[in-house]
Design a protein around this motif. Structure first.
Motif, PDB file in Angstrom:
ATOM      1  N   ASP A 145      24.811-116.766  52.214  1.00  0.00           N
ATOM      2  CA  ASP A 145      26.232-116.499  51.934  1.00  0.00           C
ATOM      3  C   ASP A 145      27.084-116.735  53.175  1.00  0.00           C
ATOM      4  O   ASP A 145      28.164-117.347  53.100  1.00  0.00           O
ATOM      5  CB  ASP A 145      26.418-115.058  51.434  1.00  0.00           C
ATOM      6  CG  ASP A 145      25.862-114.861  50.032  1.00  0.00           C
ATOM      7  OD1 ASP A 145      25.732-115.870  49.303  1.00  0.00           O
ATOM      8  OD2 ASP A 145      25.553-113.713  49.670  1.00  0.00           O
ATOM      9  N   ARG A 148      27.441-120.449  53.830  1.00  0.00           N
ATOM     10  CA  ARG A 148      28.381-121.118  52.904  1.00  0.00           C
ATOM     11  C   ARG A 148      29.822-120.786  53.265  1.00  0.00           C
ATOM     12  O   ARG A 148      30.700-121.656  53.196  1.00  0.00           O
ATOM     13  CB  ARG A 148      28.048-120.721  51.462  1.00  0.00           C
ATOM     14  CG  ARG A 148      26.755-121.372  50.970  1.00  0.00           C
ATOM     15  CD  ARG A 148      26.608-121.272  49.461  1.00  0.00           C
ATOM     16  NE  ARG A 148      25.569-122.182  48.997  1.00  0.00           N
ATOM     17  CZ  ARG A 148      24.493-121.814  48.311  1.00  0.00           C
ATOM     18  NH1 ARG A 148      24.305-120.536  48.013  1.00  0.00           N
ATOM     19  NH2 ARG A 148      23.613-122.707  47.920  1.00  0.00           N
ATOM     20  N   GLU A 149      30.080-119.541  53.638  1.00  0.00           N
ATOM     21  CA  GLU A 149      31.431-119.167  54.076  1.00  0.00           C
ATOM     22  C   GLU A 149      31.825-119.967  55.314  1.00  0.00           C
ATOM     23  O   GLU A 149      32.946-120.488  55.404  1.00  0.00           O
ATOM     24  CB  GLU A 149      31.482-117.668  54.388  1.00  0.00           C
ATOM     25  CG  GLU A 149      31.414-116.765  53.168  1.00  0.00           C
ATOM     26  CD  GLU A 149      31.249-115.302  53.563  1.00  0.00           C
ATOM     27  OE1 GLU A 149      31.494-114.974  54.740  1.00  0.00           O
ATOM     28  OE2 GLU A 149      30.849-114.495  52.686  1.00  0.00           O
TER      29      GLU A 149
END
Length: 321
Positions: A145, A148-149
């Motif tokens: 996560d 991806r951010e």
């Protein structure tokens, strides 16, 4: 598929940095699962005009923490030495390999610093492929996560690849290869690797005992924690001419004649001796004949070597070179 390889310790110099398609891992063995990952990187790089790249670590992070915590038994054995790993990665079409030293500095690096300093600034990552369980940064705080951010902020795409499995649904992994080698199951290891297990190195001078016994050998030093089980093997030796040479090899600590425990790979060519000192050779393991043994005296050792050579000749008579 061999290609021109740019190899860097830590990072490319500023003038040589170029946008890359990257994957991250230890890649011990460069087995079938790794090969699927590298094929994806190669394809993405080709489609996007990027440099196909690998970020790997030396030593293995588990080895670093095992040493730090004084638990050497937790360090993984090694399927490949660094030379063999780099050659296999280049053989899969990688043109840039960055070897990052795994030390206290890297172990303590925050997940954000790992992304911003290493992936974005120094490697100029534009496309990244990692496993679905990939963790990074201090105390493994970074995850998919966060990647991806960060990718949305810094302009790189993040992809994942599910585990590659064998015909029985078992995950193809370095651990599986290590297990196969530890029990001497060369067929299983070859299936997982997609090629025979091998060790390469420069031929070094030994004690010349094999020559005295009538079985001269080509000697290679083996890196510590070699994953392969000590024993006697039927092997093929590359690097001494246009064609491979049939041989029988001993991998182990030579318990009959030495007691210091250094691991050597000693290969006796079945078709005659070769002047090979200093040459870089590659030894492919084809079949395990027996475990390493300690014999009561040199005549018993000589008889066993003669028997091993005969069994190796019988193997080649059936299977060919």
């Amino acid at each position: 598929m061999k290609t021109l390889l740019h190899l860097y310790r830590s990072a490319p110099p500023l003038a040589r940095r170029s946008p890359c398609a990257l994957t991250i891992g230890n890649f011990d063995g460069v087995h079938r699962g790794h090969q699927a990952i590298l094929a994806r990187v190669r394809q993405a790089a080709h489609e996007r005009g990027l440099q196909p790249s690998v970020l790997t670590f030396e030593p293995h992070p588990r080895e670093y923490f095992a040493t730090l915590n004084q638990r050497p038994e937790l360090a993984p054995t090694r399927i490949s030495g660094l030379r063999d790993k780099l050659e296999a990665l280049a053989g899969q079409g990688m043109t840039q390999i960055v070897i990052e030293r795994f030390d206290a500095r890297l172990a303590d690096m925050s997940a954000n610093a790992f992304i911003e300093d290493l992936l974005v600034d120094r490697l100029q990552t534009r496309w990244l492929l990692v496993g679905e369980d990939f963790r990074f940064g201090r105390k493994r705080s970074g995850d998919l996560d966060l990647l991806r951010e960060a990718g949305m902020v810094h302009g790189f795409e993040v992809q994942t690849l599910a585990d590659i499995t064998d015909r029985h649904g078992h995950r193809v992994s370095s651990s599986e290869v290590r297990t196969a080698l530890a029990v001497g199951d060369l067929d299983r290891a070859q299936y997982l690797l997609g090629r025979p297990f091998q060790i390469s190195g420069h031929v070094v001078h030994g004690q010349k005992l094999g020559r005295t016994l009538g079985f001269p050998t080509l000697n290679l030093r083996v890196a510590p924690r070699c994953a392969a089980r000590s024993g006697i093997y039927v092997v093929r030796v590359h690097g001494l001419g246009e064609h491979p040479r049939p041989a029988v090899a001993s991998l182990g600590v030579r318990p009959t004649v030495e007691d210091h425990g250094r691991v050597l790979l000693e290969s006796h060519l079945l078709d005659g001796p070769a002047d090979a000192y200093g040459k870089l050779i590659r030894v492919e393991f084809l079949h395990k004949l027996r475990d390493e043994e300690k014999f009561p005296n040199l005549p018993a050792l000589t008889a066993a070597i003669a028997d091993d050579a005969q069994n190796a000749r019988a193997y080649f008579a059936v299977h060919g070179l």
